[in-house]
Design an enzyme around this catalytic site. Structure first.
Site, short mmCIF file in Angstrom:
data_model
loop_
_atom_site.label_atom_id
_atom_site.label_comp_id
_atom_site.label_asym_id
_atom_site.label_seq_id
_atom_site.Cartn_x
_atom_site.Cartn_y
_atom_site.Cartn_z
N CYS A 158 -7.04 4.42 -2.26
CA CYS A 158 -7.20 2.98 -2.37
C CYS A 158 -8.49 2.49 -3.02
O CYS A 158 -8.45 1.68 -3.94
CB CYS A 158 -7.00 2.30 -1.02
SG CYS A 158 -7.96 2.99 0.32
N ASP A 164 -0.61 -0.17 -4.58
CA ASP A 164 -1.95 0.19 -5.05
C ASP A 164 -2.06 1.63 -5.54
O ASP A 164 -3.01 1.97 -6.24
CB ASP A 164 -3.02 -0.12 -3.99
CG ASP A 164 -2.86 0.70 -2.71
OD1 ASP A 164 -1.81 1.32 -2.50
OD2 ASP A 164 -3.82 0.71 -1.91
N HIS A 165 -1.11 2.48 -5.20
CA HIS A 165 -1.01 3.86 -5.73
C HIS A 165 0.23 4.46 -5.10
O HIS A 165 1.00 3.78 -4.43
CB HIS A 165 -2.26 4.70 -5.41
CG HIS A 165 -2.68 4.65 -3.98
ND1 HIS A 165 -1.95 5.25 -2.97
CD2 HIS A 165 -3.73 4.04 -3.38
CE1 HIS A 165 -2.56 5.02 -1.81
NE2 HIS A 165 -3.63 4.28 -2.03
N GLU A 220 0.81 -1.21 0.00
CA GLU A 220 0.00 0.00 0.00
C GLU A 220 0.85 1.27 0.00
O GLU A 220 1.93 1.33 0.58
CB GLU A 220 -0.93 0.00 1.23
CG GLU A 220 -1.75 -1.27 1.31
CD GLU A 220 -3.15 -1.05 1.84
OE1 GLU A 220 -3.61 0.09 1.90
OE2 GLU A 220 -3.79 -2.06 2.19
N ASP A 221 0.33 2.27 -0.70
CA ASP A 221 0.79 3.66 -0.56
C ASP A 221 2.30 3.82 -0.77
O ASP A 221 2.98 4.43 0.07
CB ASP A 221 0.43 4.17 0.85
CG ASP A 221 -1.04 4.07 1.17
OD1 ASP A 221 -1.77 3.40 0.44
OD2 ASP A 221 -1.46 4.67 2.17
#
Length: 640
Positions: A80, A258-259, A40-41
């Site tokens: 997300c 995810d980004h 994540e992130d």
């Protein structure tokens, strides 16, 4: 001899029945197992194999050393749930209407979670464990896509010999770890989970230039490196289990985030720092032929985004790609040729309203800011309670920031154009540089072409998307030209953010257009104009406060209060804040965060915050309002 053949045929009968009982299940050797590792992130510049010498990411780096590293992989969103919706559906969120973070609007029944199509090819599909799909009836959607979705899910629950698609999502690099939870929480749950020699010190890395390089900021930013290190440790453990189960030699491994990085200016912002992700594919020997680039440490600058994942996996599993999937397979026999550019989007995140559309060719990132009066460090409650965001606001108040660092708190230009190849941290906006005018004009045209061709439904205010979702889906609504004249709407929206009297005249003329969405974009564009520019048009704006289309009335009232000090506008805004319609209420409360004279609204905001029917986003916006005036503290005890 004849008897022997009869005996052998009798032994074959049970096998025949087994095969008939599982008609879609294919030989494991003809279909690769697929392991997805998502984190994540995280932006690529904080991963070792992408050139960061401070990062300690040996498990990820080894995948890159033996596999294929993508340098131009992009999330289709910057937070997300929209990002994950694009992944699981294979459809851009500006078509499904799911671009606003955690909005839960319906999508057509024929748009399924793509693992459903892998199941049709005999795959066992498992998800461990995050979903966060931004759609209505999420439980049914999840149940159709996954054989199992839980914190115990994995390849180990499949039938013997059955090919699998297994997803594992690691949250240890999430924004909650890197900035939102308290430092004491981070120490216990991240730092103390690492051996002393694994920890990255506060003075061991290079600070991105748009953050103040101070001991206080370094203390907070070190959290990024240590959270990624903990993530890498857990990835190493998962890969060891795959190998111990003797499955690595038959499994293609995908790794990606995810980004972009979950820090101020990254996550939720429609620039490279919000979109670009680390992305690696590792192939075992038996499936190396599926890679068009070769393997063993190669890097490719081929452009991919998250809507390419669904068709790629369906195709290598042997399935037929559904017509509604417009991404391209980039691996295997059905691979399609590379594209010249990608179209990306960023919309509301929690209470932080915004709209950005982006075009990139990998080197240049062009972002069109349709609400540029809202700055890059915009109010989002989940970020405001982070110590690093508080430190940034403190440094701003104490005049410690240089012009680049201050710019995060100032209105944005209508357009960003960054040359990532020569300016990784996006410090020089080239939109007004004559040398890059041809690039700018090309990107503008590509953006317009995509908005119209895709019939980007997010140009409707969320108020409208919510209303139409009672009877249809945004995906289907957008296809009706009578309901949604997208070219005319875009013509009005394309003025938003550009400043000056000539633009303002065009916007004012549109205030009386019969289409309410065109009126909405005209008044939203006027919100970015200066008081001096708007003064000759004050009567038009005051009249728009009575528009029967509430989004127009809200924004017109915000302009009239901010620019003209109009008393009726103040009364209107107080009424809109308490509106029973949640989109009207959020729009009004959030508008108050970007006006100078907030004092008349303090009592109203307190009352709205206490109303039982207010949703999270409205309460969060109220708390941001009160926090901006230092009426309540900005800490995790005041999340809403």
């Amino acid at each position: 001899m004849k008897a022997k053949k009869i005996i052998l045929s009798l032994f074959a009968i049970p096998l025949l029945f087994i095969q008939c009982g599982q008609p879609h299940q294919k030989n494991e050797l003809s279909q690769p197992n697929i392991l997805w590792i998502t984190i994540e992130d995280t932006s690529p510049q904080f991963i070792g194999c992408y050139g960061n010498k401070t990062a300690q990411t040996p498990a990820i780096d080894k995948l890159a050393e033996e596999g294929v590293r993508f340098t131009n992989a992009f999330s289709t969103g910057t937070v997300c749930s929209p990002s994950r919706t694009a992944i699981i559906t294979g459809v851009k969120t500006y078509k499904t209407g799911t671009g606003n973070h955690r909005s839960k609007y319906p999508i057509p029944g024929f748009i399924k979670g793509f693992p459903y199509y892998l199941q049709q090819q005999g795959y066992y599909t498992s998800n461990n464990v995050k979903t966060d799909y931004n759609v209505a009836q999420e439980k049914a959607f999840i149940a159709e896509a996954w054989d199992e979705s839980s914190n115990k899910a994995g390849w180990w629950n499949r039938n013997p010999g059955q090919p699998f698609f297994a997803v594992f999502n690691y949250v240890d690099s999430h924004q909650s770890r890197t900035m939102t939870e308290t430092y004491d929480w981070y120490k216990k749950n991240v730092l103390e989970q690492l051996a002393p020699e694994e920890r990255i010190g506060e003075n061991e890395f290079e600070m991105p230039p748009f953050y103040l390089d101070s001991p206080e900021m370094r203390k907070q930013f070190a959290r990024v490196y240590n959270s990624i290190k903990l993530t890498d440790n857990k990835i190493g453990e998962l890969l060891a289990r795959l190998e111990a189960d003797n499955l690595k030699d038959s499994t293609i491994i995908f790794f990606y985030a995810d980004h972009g990085e979950g820090m101020p200016r990254g996550k939720t912002n429609g620039i490279n720092y919000g979109y670009r992700v680390p992305f690696i594919v590792w192939f075992p020997e038996m499936y190396k032929h599926l890679s068009p680039w070769g393997t063993a440490g190669v890097a490719t600058d081929e452009l991919i985004d998250f809507t390419d994942l669904a068709p790629t996996l369906i195709s290598i599993a042997g399935g037929e790609i559904p017509e509604h999937l417009e991404g391209r397979p980039f691996l295997g026999e059905k691979r399609e040729k590379p594209v010249s550019h990608l179209n990306l989007s960023s919309d509301r995140s929690d209470n932080g309203i915004d709209m950005v559309r982006t075009v990139t060719d990998g080197r240049f990132v062009y972002s069109r800011n349709f609400m540029p009066y809202i700055n890059e460090a915009r109010y989002i409650r989940y970020m405001e309670i982070g110590e690093i965001k508080q430190q940034m606001r403190k440094d701003l108040a104490e005049n410690k920031l240089n012009p680049l660092q201050k710019s995060l708190f100032e209105p944005r230009p209508a357009e960003f154009l960054f040359d990532i190849e020569n300016d990784l941290w996006e410090t020089q906006n080239l939109a007004n540089n004559p040398e890059f005018k041809p690039v700018l004009e090309k990107m503008r045209e590509l953006l317009k072409k995509e908005v119209i061709a895709s019939r980007d439904v997010m140009f409707l205010p969320e108020y409208e998307v919510n209303l139409l979702s009672d009877t249809t889906t945004a995906y289907e609504f957008r296809m009706n030209e009578k309901n949604y004249p997208v070219e005319k709407i875009y013509e009005a929206a394309s003025l938003a953010g550009f400043r000056g009297t000539e633009i303002a005249k065009k916007q004012v003329d549109l205030l009386t257009n019969p289409n309410p969405v065109i009126r909405y974009w005209s008044v939203l564009g006027l919100r970015s104009q200066s008081a001096e520019t708007l003064m000759p048009f004050s009567a038009n704006i005051l009249s728009a406060m009575d528009d029967n289309y509430l989004p127009v009335a809200v924004i017109a009232s915000a302009i009239a209060h901010e620019m003209f000090g109009n008393k009726k506008a103040e009364i209107n805004l107080k009424k809109f804040c308490a509106s029973k319609n949640p989109d009207v209420s959020l729009m009004a409360v959030y508008a108050l965060l970007y006006i100078q004279n907030k004092e008349p609204f303090v009592e109203t905001i307190w009352k709205v915050r206490e109303m039982d029917d207010r949703n999270y986003n409205i309460r969060a916006a109220c708390m941001d309002f009160l926090g901006s005036l230092e009426i309540v503290p900005n800490n995790p005890d005041y999340r809403e």
